[in-house]
Every structure is written in structure tokens, then in C-alpha cells.
Motif scaffolding. Structure first.
Motif, PDB file in Angstrom:
ATOM      1  N   ALA A 116      -6.233   5.561 -19.652  1.00  9.60           N
ATOM      2  CA  ALA A 116      -6.962   6.824 -19.581  1.00  9.60           C
ATOM      3  C   ALA A 116      -6.810   7.398 -18.175  1.00  9.60           C
ATOM      4  CB  ALA A 116      -8.435   6.604 -19.924  1.00  9.60           C
ATOM      5  N   LEU A 117      -6.312   8.618 -18.088  1.00  9.11           N
ATOM      6  CA  LEU A 117      -6.008   9.239 -16.802  1.00  9.11           C
ATOM      7  C   LEU A 117      -6.630  10.623 -16.718  1.00  9.11           C
ATOM      8  CD1 LEU A 117      -2.212   8.348 -16.617  1.00  9.11           C
ATOM      9  CD2 LEU A 117      -4.082   7.154 -15.472  1.00  9.11           C
ATOM     10  N   ARG A 118      -7.074  10.964 -15.521  1.00  6.39           N
ATOM     11  CA  ARG A 118      -7.614  12.295 -15.264  1.00  6.39           C
ATOM     12  C   ARG A 118      -6.879  12.907 -14.080  1.00  6.39           C
ATOM     13  NH1 ARG A 118     -14.001  12.768 -14.831  1.00  6.39           N
ATOM     14  NH2 ARG A 118     -13.638  11.662 -12.863  1.00  6.39           N
ATOM     15  N   ASN A 119      -6.257  14.058 -14.325  1.00  2.52           N
ATOM     16  CA  ASN A 119      -5.532  14.804 -13.285  1.00  2.52           C
ATOM     17  C   ASN A 119      -4.383  14.007 -12.674  1.00  2.52           C
ATOM     18  OD1 ASN A 119      -7.334  16.959 -13.617  1.00  2.52           O
ATOM     19  ND2 ASN A 119      -8.726  16.142 -12.069  1.00  2.52           N
ATOM     20  N   MET A 120      -3.710  13.184 -13.486  1.00  2.00           N
ATOM     21  CA  MET A 120      -2.532  12.463 -13.013  1.00  2.00           C
ATOM     22  C   MET A 120      -1.672  12.060 -14.203  1.00  2.00           C
ATOM     23  SD  MET A 120      -4.268   8.783 -11.908  1.00  2.00           S
ATOM     24  CE  MET A 120      -2.712   7.989 -11.508  1.00  2.00           C
ATOM     25  N   ARG A 121      -0.387  11.831 -13.907  1.00  2.00           N
ATOM     26  CA  ARG A 121       0.548  11.377 -14.920  1.00  2.00           C
ATOM     27  C   ARG A 121       0.588   9.847 -14.931  1.00  2.00           C
ATOM     28  NH1 ARG A 121       4.159  14.967 -16.807  1.00  2.00           N
ATOM     29  NH2 ARG A 121       5.727  13.348 -17.067  1.00  2.00           N
ATOM     30  N   PRO A 122       1.022   9.241 -16.029  1.00  2.00           N
ATOM     31  CA  PRO A 122       1.128   7.777 -16.051  1.00  2.00           C
ATOM     32  C   PRO A 122       2.055   7.276 -14.946  1.00  2.00           C
ATOM     33  CG  PRO A 122       1.301   8.670 -18.275  1.00  2.00           C
ATOM     34  CD  PRO A 122       1.347   9.840 -17.345  1.00  2.00           C
ATOM     35  N   PRO A 123       1.600   6.364 -14.101  1.00  2.00           N
ATOM     36  CA  PRO A 123       2.447   5.862 -13.011  1.00  2.00           C
ATOM     37  C   PRO A 123       3.661   5.116 -13.562  1.00  2.00           C
ATOM     38  CG  PRO A 123       0.140   5.264 -12.681  1.00  2.00           C
ATOM     39  CD  PRO A 123       0.255   5.779 -14.080  1.00  2.00           C
ATOM     40  N   ALA A 124       4.788   5.252 -12.864  1.00  3.27           N
ATOM     41  CA  ALA A 124       6.006   4.547 -13.249  1.00  3.27           C
ATOM     42  C   ALA A 124       6.958   4.516 -12.052  1.00  3.27           C
ATOM     43  CB  ALA A 124       6.678   5.232 -14.441  1.00  3.27           C
ATOM     44  N   PRO A 125       7.665   3.401 -11.877  1.00  2.00           N
ATOM     45  CA  PRO A 125       7.568   2.125 -12.589  1.00  2.00           C
ATOM     46  C   PRO A 125       6.274   1.398 -12.196  1.00  2.00           C
ATOM     47  CG  PRO A 125       9.692   2.347 -11.453  1.00  2.00           C
ATOM     48  CD  PRO A 125       8.768   3.369 -10.883  1.00  2.00           C
ATOM     49  N   TYR A 126       5.477   1.070 -13.200  1.00  3.43           N
ATOM     50  CA  TYR A 126       4.146   0.531 -12.898  1.00  3.43           C
ATOM     51  C   TYR A 126       3.567  -0.161 -14.124  1.00  3.43           C
ATOM     52  CZ  TYR A 126      -0.394   0.488 -10.488  1.00  3.43           C
ATOM     53  OH  TYR A 126      -1.546   0.105  -9.852  1.00  3.43           O
ATOM     54  N   LEU A 127       3.040  -1.359 -13.932  1.00  2.00           N
ATOM     55  CA  LEU A 127       2.274  -2.084 -14.950  1.00  2.00           C
ATOM     56  C   LEU A 127       0.921  -2.387 -14.325  1.00  2.00           C
ATOM     57  CD1 LEU A 127       5.034  -4.565 -16.200  1.00  2.00           C
ATOM     58  CD2 LEU A 127       4.429  -2.318 -17.147  1.00  2.00           C
ATOM     59  N   ALA A 128      -0.119  -1.747 -14.819  1.00  2.00           N
ATOM     60  CA  ALA A 128      -1.437  -1.792 -14.179  1.00  2.00           C
ATOM     61  C   ALA A 128      -2.124  -3.140 -14.362  1.00  2.00           C
ATOM     62  CB  ALA A 128      -2.326  -0.687 -14.747  1.00  2.00           C
ATOM     63  N   HIS A 129      -2.956  -3.483 -13.395  1.00  2.00           N
ATOM     64  CA  HIS A 129      -3.852  -4.631 -13.512  1.00  2.00           C
ATOM     65  C   HIS A 129      -4.970  -4.251 -14.485  1.00  2.00           C
ATOM     66  CE1 HIS A 129      -7.083  -7.461 -12.312  1.00  2.00           C
ATOM     67  NE2 HIS A 129      -6.100  -8.252 -11.950  1.00  2.00           N
TER      68      HIS A 129
ATOM     69  N   ASN B  34       0.826  -1.207   0.000  1.00  2.00           N
ATOM     70  CA  ASN B  34       0.000   0.000   0.000  1.00  2.00           C
ATOM     71  C   ASN B  34       0.864   1.261   0.000  1.00  2.00           C
ATOM     72  OD1 ASN B  34      -2.688  -1.004  -0.105  1.00  2.00           O
ATOM     73  ND2 ASN B  34      -2.553  -1.607   2.044  1.00  2.00           N
ATOM     74  N   SER B  35       2.017   1.201   0.664  1.00  2.00           N
ATOM     75  CA  SER B  35       2.937   2.337   0.654  1.00  2.00           C
ATOM     76  C   SER B  35       3.491   2.569  -0.753  1.00  2.00           C
ATOM     77  CB  SER B  35       4.088   2.090   1.637  1.00  2.00           C
ATOM     78  OG  SER B  35       5.059   3.112   1.543  1.00  2.00           O
ATOM     79  N   VAL B  36       3.881   1.482  -1.439  1.00  4.85           N
ATOM     80  CA  VAL B  36       4.368   1.606  -2.810  1.00  4.85           C
ATOM     81  C   VAL B  36       3.264   2.161  -3.710  1.00  4.85           C
ATOM     82  CG1 VAL B  36       5.218   0.329  -4.824  1.00  4.85           C
ATOM     83  CG2 VAL B  36       6.099  -0.209  -2.537  1.00  4.85           C
ATOM     84  N   ASP B  37       2.041   1.639  -3.548  1.00  8.01           N
ATOM     85  CA  ASP B  37       0.908   2.140  -4.337  1.00  8.01           C
ATOM     86  C   ASP B  37       0.763   3.652  -4.211  1.00  8.01           C
ATOM     87  OD1 ASP B  37       0.208  -0.450  -5.098  1.00  8.01           O
ATOM     88  OD2 ASP B  37      -1.303  -0.673  -3.513  1.00  8.01           O
ATOM     89  N   ARG B  38       0.803   4.130  -2.981  1.00  6.61           N
ATOM     90  CA  ARG B  38       0.582   5.565  -2.756  1.00  6.61           C
ATOM     91  C   ARG B  38       1.698   6.393  -3.379  1.00  6.61           C
ATOM     92  NH1 ARG B  38      -1.053   3.576   2.642  1.00  6.61           N
ATOM     93  NH2 ARG B  38      -3.339   3.697   2.733  1.00  6.61           N
ATOM     94  N   GLN B  39       2.921   5.878  -3.322  1.00  7.71           N
ATOM     95  CA  GLN B  39       4.033   6.623  -3.907  1.00  7.71           C
ATOM     96  C   GLN B  39       3.952   6.671  -5.433  1.00  7.71           C
ATOM     97  OE1 GLN B  39       8.075   5.788  -2.192  1.00  7.71           O
ATOM     98  NE2 GLN B  39       6.944   4.339  -0.911  1.00  7.71           N
ATOM     99  N   ILE B  40       3.473   5.591  -6.048  1.00 13.98           N
ATOM    100  CA  ILE B  40       3.562   5.476  -7.504  1.00 13.98           C
ATOM    101  C   ILE B  40       2.271   5.875  -8.208  1.00 13.98           C
ATOM    102  CG2 ILE B  40       4.111   3.926  -9.423  1.00 13.98           C
ATOM    103  CD1 ILE B  40       6.417   4.591  -7.437  1.00 13.98           C
ATOM    104  N   ARG B  41       1.099   5.497  -7.667  1.00 14.40           N
ATOM    105  CA  ARG B  41      -0.150   5.844  -8.366  1.00 14.40           C
ATOM    106  C   ARG B  41      -1.040   6.792  -7.560  1.00 14.40           C
ATOM    107  NH1 ARG B  41      -4.947   1.275  -8.404  1.00 14.40           N
ATOM    108  NH2 ARG B  41      -5.461   1.472  -6.195  1.00 14.40           N
ATOM    109  N   GLY B  42      -0.586   7.165  -6.353  1.00 12.71           N
ATOM    110  CA  GLY B  42      -1.308   8.164  -5.573  1.00 12.71           C
ATOM    111  C   GLY B  42      -2.383   7.625  -4.669  1.00 12.71           C
ATOM    112  N   SER B  43      -2.611   6.311  -4.659  1.00 17.05           N
ATOM    113  CA  SER B  43      -3.591   5.713  -3.746  1.00 17.05           C
ATOM    114  C   SER B  43      -3.286   4.238  -3.586  1.00 17.05           C
ATOM    115  CB  SER B  43      -5.024   5.887  -4.274  1.00 17.05           C
ATOM    116  OG  SER B  43      -5.256   5.030  -5.372  1.00 17.05           O
ATOM    117  N   ALA B  44      -3.644   3.700  -2.423  1.00 15.63           N
ATOM    118  CA  ALA B  44      -3.414   2.291  -2.136  1.00 15.63           C
ATOM    119  C   ALA B  44      -4.476   1.418  -2.795  1.00 15.63           C
ATOM    120  CB  ALA B  44      -3.425   2.059  -0.629  1.00 15.63           C
ATOM    121  N   HIS B  45      -4.122   0.162  -3.076  1.00  9.98           N
ATOM    122  CA  HIS B  45      -5.120  -0.805  -3.517  1.00  9.98           C
ATOM    123  C   HIS B  45      -6.002  -1.251  -2.346  1.00  9.98           C
ATOM    124  CE1 HIS B  45      -2.718  -1.228  -7.223  1.00  9.98           C
ATOM    125  NE2 HIS B  45      -3.815  -1.734  -7.743  1.00  9.98           N
ATOM    126  N   GLY B  46      -5.498  -1.107  -1.127  1.00 10.14           N
ATOM    127  CA  GLY B  46      -6.310  -1.417   0.053  1.00 10.14           C
ATOM    128  C   GLY B  46      -6.898  -2.819   0.012  1.00 10.14           C
TER     129      GLY B  46
END
Length: 291
Positions: free
Chosen positions: A274-287, A176-188
Motif C-alpha cells: 500500500a503506497l501513498r504519493n509514490m510508485r512501487p520501489p524497484a529494484p526492491y523487496l520490502a521488509h 542509506n544512499s541506496v534507500d533514498r534512491q530507491i524508496r525515497g528515504s533512508a532506513h536510518g
């Protein structure tokens, strides 16, 4: 469309909703089919069961984001969206082929977007369907092209890997900490279902952390630096028994292209992040669904 009702989805709707999405996505894959690619197949039962389990989870946690279009007790369309902290996400969105052109897609997406009205950011994986892309663009999303890698890897190219281990429930805070750093929110709570369905591997050093869910390739990967992400991707390649897939690669994640090509995988382009008000997360490969 006057005889069609848009209503909240319930857990009891999930089996029928799974078939709507399976048929809808198969029609889209067939319509967008490229000759050099394998013939599109209807979602198999095993994948259907995973979709249903994941959707029951989302309906239970975010009922306000899940809607169906119904006529005479038959589901014609489905949208599944959810909110994690300040991020709105779209997990699934489909209309039966025979019901397309009636305005159901727009009518379904409206309450899902309303569910995320208070969110600062938005994120979804989009196909190359021109109609859906127009809706996302009109809703304020920026479309970022995605690539994917697939094939049977050259196992002689796989390096010796260090600092990669099996993950488990004890890694929830780290992830969850990595999530917040890279995509701005945790998967929780989504980590719970991901751990049930997929193999989890983790990399943790004094200066960097990362994790990946593996499924004959990569289902989701997040890391605090490229070196950690690269190690996790090589682990996914090493673990694959035969042909594998690495999807949802944006240009900002060129490190994944470097690894995939070094492993002798094929590189292709398909779909958009497709993103709104955010940059593409990196390093990140989305589910594909849970992002």
C-alpha cells in the motif's frame, strides 16, 4: 467501546503487544487459509523475541506513532507506525479476534496516521484482509498486489557470483544512499536492528550498489539496478539451508520472479504493498515490518 482507552504505547507494553499481534495475525492467517498451504502456526518464541526487540526500537524512536487499545488493563489492539525522513510507515497493526467489530481498528489507525500527517509519502505491507484494505484505501493508499516465491531451490541452477560480500556497520552510508534512491528515504536507525537480527550482504561496483538482509531467504533487498539485485537474490538462494521464502514481490520487480523460477521455486500471490504519493520501489523487496 466506551470502556476502551486508546493510549500511547510504552516499552513496558511490548510483551503484551507481541501476544496481541501473534494471536491477531494467527486468526487472520487461519481465516484466509488456502488448503494447499501449510497449516498456519502461532508465532514461535524466537520470532516473537525479534518482534519485541524491533518494536522496543520503534517505540523508543517514534513514540508518537505507537498506540494500544486497552480495557481493564488488558491490551485489545496495537498499532506501530514510524516516520523516516518524509516517509510514514506502518510496521504492525492488529486487534484481538474477540475485540473485532467494535471499531478499535479505525480508532487505533487514526492517531498513527496523524503521526505521519506531515509526510510526503506513505508505505505499508497489507494482508488480504478486506476490512484492513478498505481502511487503507480510505486513507488514500493505492494497493499494489504482491507475490512471493518459496520452496527448496535447484542448487544446480545457482550461478557463480561475483561482487557480493559480507556487510557491516561501515556500509551504513552506502545503504542509506541506496534507500533514498530507491524508496525515497533512508532506513536510518533501523539498519542497526536489522544488522543485529539478520545477515547482511552488500554488492558494490563503480556503477552500482545494493544490499540484502538474509533470513532463510530475503528479509529486505535494495539495489540501484536489476543486475545487482539479481546477484544479491542469488546469494540469498545459495545461502539457504533448505526451503526458503522470497516475499513482497511487486510486478515492478519481475526480475525477482525470473530468478525465483530459474531456481525452481513456486510462485504465489498474497497481500498488497500500500503506497501513498509514490510508485512501487524497484529494484526492491520490502521488509515485512520496516519496509
Amino acid at each position: 467501546m466506551s470502556d476502551v482507552r486508546i493510549r500511547p504505547m510504552t516499552v513496558d507494553d511490548v510483551p503484551a503487544a507481541e501476544r496481541v499481534t501473534a494471536v491477531g495475525f494467527h486468526e487472520l492467517d487461519t481465516r484466509m487459509f488456502r488448503r494447499a498451504w501449510p497449516e498456519p502456526q502461532l508465532r514461535p518464541a524466537e520470532r516473537g523475541a525479534m518482534w519485541a526487540e524491533r518494536t522496543r526500537h520503534l517505540v523508543s524512536h517514534d513514540p508518537g506513532g505507537c498506540w494500544v487499545a486497552e480495557r481493564d488493563d488488558q491490551l485489545l489492539g496495537v498499532v506501530v507506525s514510524f516516520v523516516r525522513e518524509q516517509l510514514w510507515l506502518l510496521a504492525s497493526y492488529a486487534v484481538l479476534p474477540d475485540a473485532q467489530g467494535l471499531g478499535l481498528g479505525k480508532a487505533l489507525l487514526a492517531p498513527a496516521l496523524e503521526h505521519g500527517r506531515g509526510c510526503l509519502r506513505g508505505m505499508l505491507n497489507a494482508s488480504s484482509d478486506p476490512r484492513a484494505l478498505r481502511r487503507y484505501h480510505d486513507a488514500g493508499f493505492t494497493l499494489h498486489p504482491q507475490m512471493f516465491l518459496r520452496g527448496t531451490p535447484d542448487r544446480a541452477a545457482i550461478p557463480v557470483l561475483e561482487n557480493v560480500r559480507e556487510g557491516g556497520e561501515g556500509d551504513l552510508d552506502l545503504m542509506n544512499s541506496v534507500d533514498r534512491q530507491i524508496r525515497g528515504s533512508a532506513h536510518g536507525p533501523d539498519h542497526e536492528i536489522l544488522m543485529r537480527q539478520l545477515r547482511l550482504v552488500v554488492s558494490e561496483t563503480r556503477s552500482a550498489q545494493g544490499y540484502a538482509y538474509l533470513d532463510q531467504g530475503v528479509a529486505l533487498l535494495a539495489a540501484t539496478d536489476r543486475r545487482t539485485a539479481t546477484s544479491l537474490l542469488w546469494e540469498a538462494i545459495a545461502s539457504a539451508e533448505s526451503e526458503l521464502m522470497v516475499g513482497h514481490v511487486t510486478p515492478e520487480n519481475s526480475w525477482a520472479v525470473d530468478v525465483g523460477l530459474a531456481a525452481r521455486l513456486e510462485l504465489h500471490q498474497e497481500g498488497f504493498l500500500a503506497l501513498r504519493n509514490m510508485r512501487p520501489p524497484a529494484p526492491y523487496l520490502a521488509h515485512g515490518a520496516l519496509m
